[in-house]
Design a protein around this motif. Structure first.
Motif, PDB file in Angstrom:
ATOM      1  N   PRO A 216       0.789  -1.235   0.000  1.00  0.00           N
ATOM      2  CA  PRO A 216       0.000   0.000   0.000  1.00  0.00           C
ATOM      3  C   PRO A 216       0.820   1.283   0.000  1.00  0.00           C
ATOM      4  O   PRO A 216       0.301   2.345  -0.321  1.00  0.00           O
ATOM      5  CB  PRO A 216      -0.837  -0.105   1.285  1.00  0.00           C
ATOM      6  N   ARG A 253      -2.578   6.797   7.592  1.00  0.00           N
ATOM      7  CA  ARG A 253      -2.086   7.905   6.769  1.00  0.00           C
ATOM      8  C   ARG A 253      -3.142   8.242   5.739  1.00  0.00           C
ATOM      9  O   ARG A 253      -3.920   7.362   5.345  1.00  0.00           O
ATOM     10  CB  ARG A 253      -0.824   7.501   6.023  1.00  0.00           C
ATOM     11  N   PHE A 257      -1.722  10.562  -0.513  1.00  0.00           N
ATOM     12  CA  PHE A 257      -1.043  11.812  -0.161  1.00  0.00           C
ATOM     13  C   PHE A 257       0.425  11.555   0.111  1.00  0.00           C
ATOM     14  O   PHE A 257       0.774  10.564   0.743  1.00  0.00           O
ATOM     15  CB  PHE A 257      -1.670  12.421   1.108  1.00  0.00           C
ATOM     16  N   GLY A 258       1.249  12.475  -0.331  1.00  0.00           N
ATOM     17  CA  GLY A 258       2.679  12.387  -0.025  1.00  0.00           C
ATOM     18  C   GLY A 258       3.434  11.650  -1.106  1.00  0.00           C
ATOM     19  O   GLY A 258       2.871  10.807  -1.834  1.00  0.00           O
ATOM     20  N   HIS A 259       4.696  11.975  -1.241  1.00  0.00           N
ATOM     21  CA  HIS A 259       5.546  11.276  -2.203  1.00  0.00           C
ATOM     22  C   HIS A 259       6.995  11.465  -1.803  1.00  0.00           C
ATOM     23  O   HIS A 259       7.370  12.542  -1.340  1.00  0.00           O
ATOM     24  CB  HIS A 259       5.325  11.800  -3.627  1.00  0.00           C
ATOM     25  N   ARG A 260       7.793  10.432  -1.972  1.00  0.00           N
ATOM     26  CA  ARG A 260       9.210  10.521  -1.613  1.00  0.00           C
ATOM     27  C   ARG A 260       9.918  11.596  -2.435  1.00  0.00           C
ATOM     28  O   ARG A 260      10.815  12.275  -1.949  1.00  0.00           O
ATOM     29  CB  ARG A 260       9.857   9.151  -1.808  1.00  0.00           C
ATOM     30  N   ARG A 268       1.491  14.203 -12.331  1.00  0.00           N
ATOM     31  CA  ARG A 268       0.536  13.196 -12.792  1.00  0.00           C
ATOM     32  C   ARG A 268      -0.818  13.398 -12.114  1.00  0.00           C
ATOM     33  O   ARG A 268      -1.875  13.197 -12.702  1.00  0.00           O
ATOM     34  CB  ARG A 268       1.058  11.790 -12.485  1.00  0.00           C
ATOM     35  N   PHE A 307       0.161  19.154   6.888  1.00  0.00           N
ATOM     36  CA  PHE A 307       0.444  18.709   5.519  1.00  0.00           C
ATOM     37  C   PHE A 307       1.312  19.735   4.775  1.00  0.00           C
ATOM     38  O   PHE A 307       2.185  19.357   3.994  1.00  0.00           O
ATOM     39  CB  PHE A 307      -0.870  18.463   4.763  1.00  0.00           C
ATOM     40  N   VAL A 316      -0.361  10.551  -7.666  1.00  0.00           N
ATOM     41  CA  VAL A 316      -1.062   9.998  -8.840  1.00  0.00           C
ATOM     42  C   VAL A 316      -2.225   9.080  -8.450  1.00  0.00           C
ATOM     43  O   VAL A 316      -3.221   8.984  -9.155  1.00  0.00           O
ATOM     44  CB  VAL A 316      -0.053   9.262  -9.763  1.00  0.00           C
ATOM     45  N   ASP A 317      -2.071   8.418  -7.304  1.00  0.00           N
ATOM     46  CA  ASP A 317      -3.085   7.433  -6.929  1.00  0.00           C
ATOM     47  C   ASP A 317      -4.321   8.037  -6.292  1.00  0.00           C
ATOM     48  O   ASP A 317      -5.309   7.345  -6.072  1.00  0.00           O
ATOM     49  CB  ASP A 317      -2.477   6.398  -5.968  1.00  0.00           C
TER      50      ASP A 317
HETATM   51  N1  CMC Z   1      -0.555  11.036   5.704  1.00  0.00           N
HETATM   52  C1  CMC Z   1      -0.105  11.560   6.858  1.00  0.00           C
HETATM   53  N2  CMC Z   1       1.184  11.818   7.129  1.00  0.00           N
HETATM   54  C2  CMC Z   1       2.078  11.535   6.179  1.00  0.00           C
HETATM   55  C3  CMC Z   1       1.688  10.975   4.939  1.00  0.00           C
HETATM   56  C4  CMC Z   1       0.330  10.731   4.723  1.00  0.00           C
HETATM   57  N3  CMC Z   1      -0.093  10.192   3.563  1.00  0.00           N
HETATM   58  N4  CMC Z   1       2.793  10.772   4.170  1.00  0.00           N
HETATM   59  C5  CMC Z   1       3.836  11.192   4.909  1.00  0.00           C
HETATM   60  N5  CMC Z   1       3.408  11.658   6.113  1.00  0.00           N
HETATM   61  C6  CMC Z   1       4.222  12.256   7.170  1.00  0.00           C
HETATM   62  C7  CMC Z   1       5.049  11.220   7.917  1.00  0.00           C
HETATM   63  O1  CMC Z   1       4.351  10.721   9.029  1.00  0.00           O
HETATM   64  C8  CMC Z   1       6.265  12.015   8.281  1.00  0.00           C
HETATM   65  O2  CMC Z   1       5.919  12.841   9.381  1.00  0.00           O
HETATM   66  P1  CMC Z   1       7.061  13.200  10.511  1.00  0.00           P
HETATM   67  O3  CMC Z   1       8.105  13.962   9.780  1.00  0.00           O
HETATM   68  O4  CMC Z   1       6.330  13.992  11.531  1.00  0.00           O
HETATM   69  O5  CMC Z   1       7.547  11.894  11.025  1.00  0.00           O
HETATM   70  C9  CMC Z   1       6.477  12.951   7.092  1.00  0.00           C
HETATM   71  O6  CMC Z   1       5.165  13.114   6.514  1.00  0.00           O
HETATM   72  C10 CMC Z   1       7.421  12.413   6.031  1.00  0.00           C
HETATM   73  O7  CMC Z   1       6.944  11.121   5.669  1.00  0.00           O
HETATM   74  P2  CMC Z   1       7.869   9.910   5.254  1.00  0.00           P
HETATM   75  O8  CMC Z   1       7.193   8.640   5.637  1.00  0.00           O
HETATM   76  O9  CMC Z   1       9.273  10.153   5.747  1.00  0.00           O
HETATM   77  O10 CMC Z   1       7.883  10.088   3.705  1.00  0.00           O
HETATM   78  P3  CMC Z   1       8.362   9.009   2.682  1.00  0.00           P
HETATM   79  O11 CMC Z   1       9.020   9.727   1.591  1.00  0.00           O
HETATM   80  O12 CMC Z   1       9.160   7.945   3.370  1.00  0.00           O
HETATM   81  O13 CMC Z   1       7.021   8.306   2.207  1.00  0.00           O
HETATM   82  C11 CMC Z   1       5.079   7.790   1.010  1.00  0.00           C
HETATM   83  C12 CMC Z   1       6.400   8.575   1.012  1.00  0.00           C
HETATM   84  C13 CMC Z   1       4.434   7.937  -0.379  1.00  0.00           C
HETATM   85  C14 CMC Z   1       5.347   6.295   1.257  1.00  0.00           C
HETATM   86  C15 CMC Z   1       4.167   8.363   2.109  1.00  0.00           C
HETATM   87  O14 CMC Z   1       3.891   9.726   1.862  1.00  0.00           O
HETATM   88  C16 CMC Z   1       2.864   7.576   2.251  1.00  0.00           C
HETATM   89  O15 CMC Z   1       2.827   6.576   2.957  1.00  0.00           O
HETATM   90  N6  CMC Z   1       1.764   8.011   1.559  1.00  0.00           N
HETATM   91  C17 CMC Z   1       0.532   7.290   1.568  1.00  0.00           C
HETATM   92  C18 CMC Z   1       0.632   6.099   0.618  1.00  0.00           C
HETATM   93  C19 CMC Z   1       0.593   6.514  -0.832  1.00  0.00           C
HETATM   94  O16 CMC Z   1      -0.230   7.330  -1.251  1.00  0.00           O
HETATM   95  N7  CMC Z   1       1.475   5.910  -1.652  1.00  0.00           N
HETATM   96  C20 CMC Z   1       1.518   6.143  -3.110  1.00  0.00           C
HETATM   97  C21 CMC Z   1       2.777   6.813  -3.548  1.00  0.00           C
HETATM   98  S1  CMC Z   1       2.656   7.459  -5.213  1.00  0.00           S
HETATM   99  C22 CMC Z   1       2.507   6.104  -6.229  1.00  0.00           C
HETATM  100  C23 CMC Z   1       3.729   5.251  -6.266  1.00  0.00           C
HETATM  101  O17 CMC Z   1       4.784   5.738  -6.687  1.00  0.00           O
HETATM  102  O18 CMC Z   1       3.617   4.085  -5.933  1.00  0.00           O
END
Ligand code: CMC
Length: 382
Positions: A216, A253, A257-260, A268, A307, A316-317
């Motif tokens: 996910p 979460r 929302f969010g992207h690395r 997108r 946020f 994108v999703d």
């Molecule tokens: N909702 C709430 N808080 C969030 C979210 C979210 N969707 N995404 C990141 N954060 C917070 C996270 O808790 C952290 O907070 P803190 O700095 O206080 O600890 C901060 O934002 C940075 O998050 P991170 O986990 O270090 O960021 P990451 O780059 O490791 O993760 C991500 C990127 C996409 C995995 C993450 O944003 C997430 O889990 N999003 C929801 C799942 C999602 O939509 N995934 C699809 C990605 S796009 C399609 C693809 O390429 O597959």
């Protein structure tokens, strides 16, 4: 996080500026003017095809859309309620057994034909995983249909009725496929590269990519977004979910929302949001509760300090699931469609890596955090 794992000339991303380009072409232009199959050619070969090249490519892909009949039997080995991604991992991996010649991984002709086979067969494999779960007969591919039309045909046609996919559905899905076609070194593509770096065959490497995509946090997000939006719409309590997402003691979460990489906006998502709006209008939907919830949630989140500070934007999703749902595609097929679209990206990266004479086996380093050296203690003394 900060060390490039490879050189690549396929996809360029600038996450701060929200730029995504395939082989130099902006995603916005490809979304407006290209088709998925043409985009496949571009990603694989580096250049846009001329008319003759595109016709030839289409013909080659059509030649390979059928599956070996023995592969049909594989489906019967799965439980009736198997997740279609589980079937995808198994069946795509099993292609290795049907094309043992693909183990000659440094041979350019082998690379090319493996790429064509994967792009061509993926819609058939995907559609059959859906048919199996529904207990409906498998529908064979049809060469008179376009790539995307053919996939929708194999998903939804039944032998008792003549039907053709709605052109609006075909256009929407084709756009989703273009937008998901490649995204440089994401988890699944890096998995394909790492697997392929040991000179494993391309079907095994792609199967590993599908497994990585399933989660996910990656491709599984489109499915999770809809589950979340449905729950929020039903509860009518948007704020509760925003608060849950902000609560450090809650693992929830905001899905989609969010992207690395994208820390400003996901280009997108911009395209797909508009497509979602246009599609629902063209199809004459009077009530669009999921889309309304998505817009409202986006607005609240984009104004919320949590946020904003963390630069979390819809990815994108966030909107793609609403489109897929509207096309009648069941939730557990969403990630399968992502896999179908990303296959060309995976195989283009694999091909690029296998053609690189300097490529070596992938072997990430680690930081060891375990015990110092200690002496073995006989069991009776522990
Ligand atoms: N909702 C709430 N808080 C969030 C979210 C979210 N969707 N995404 C990141 N954060 C917070 C996270 O808790 C952290 O907070 P803190 O700095 O206080 O600890 C901060 O934002 C940075 O998050 P991170 O986990 O270090 O960021 P990451 O780059 O490791 O993760 C991500 C990127 C996409 C995995 C993450 O944003 C997430 O889990 N999003 C929801 C799942 C999602 O939509 N995934 C699809 C990605 S796009 C399609 C693809 O390429 O597959």
């Amino acid at each position: 996080m900060s060390t490039a794992s490879c050189d690549s000339a396929i996809t360029y991303i600038d996450g701060d500026k929200g730029i995504l380009r395939y082989r130099g072409y902006p995603i916005e232009q490809l979304a407006d003017h290209s088709t998925y199959l043409e985009t496949c050619y571009l990603l694989l070969n580096g250049e846009l095809p001329n008319r003759a090249e595109l016709t030839e490519f289409r013909g080659i892909i059509q030649e390979h859309t059928m599956l070996h009949e023995a592969l049909r039997g594989f489906y019967k080995g799965f439980r009736h309620d198997a997740h279609p991604m589980a079937i995808m991992v198994g069946v795509v991996g099993a292609l290795s057994a049907f094309y043992p010649d693909a183990s000659d991984v440094h041979n350019p002709r082998v690379q090319e034909i493996a790429a064509h086979r994967l792009i061509a067969k993926m819609p058939t494999i995907a559609a059959w995983s859906y048919k199996y779960a529904n207990g409906q007969p498998f529908i064979y591919p049809r060469n008179d249909l376009s790539y995307t039309e053919n996939f929708l045909h194999m998903m939804f046609a039944v032998p008792t009725k003549d039907s053709r996919p709605d052109p609006l559905h075909v256009k929407a899905l084709d756009l989703i496929l273009i937008l998901h076609a490649d995204h440089e070194q994401n988890a699944s593509t890096s998995t394909v590269r790492l697997t392929g770096s040991s000179e494993a065959n391309p079907f095994a490497a792609t199967s590993a990519g599908i497994a990585s995509l399933w989660g996910p946090a990656h491709g599984g997000a489109n499915e999770a977004v809809i589950r979340m939006l449905e729950e929020i719409t039903e509860s009518g309590n948007l704020k509760k979910y925003v608060d849950k997402a902000k609560d450090k003691n809650d693992r929830f979460r905001l899905m989609g929302f969010g992207h690395r990489i994208y820390k400003n906006f996901d280009p997108r998502a911009k395209i797909i949001r508009k497509m979602c709006h246009d599609l629902l209008q063209s199809l004459g939907d009077e009530s669009t509760p999921l889309f309304d919830t998505a817009l409202e949630l986006e607005k609240i989140a984009l104004e919320d300090e949590y946020f904003v500070e963390r630069k979390l934007y819809p990815n994108v999703d966030y909107y793609s699931g609403i489109i897929l749902r509207r096309l009648g595609i069941p939730l557990d097929m969403f990630t399968v469609i992502f896999a179908l679209a990303r296959t060309v990206g995976w195989i283009s990266h694999w091909k690029e890596m296998m053609s690189d004479p300097t490529a070596r086996i992938g072997r990430p380093r680690q930081l060891y955090t375990g015990s110092k050296e200690r002496d073995y203690i006989p069991i009776e003394k522990r």
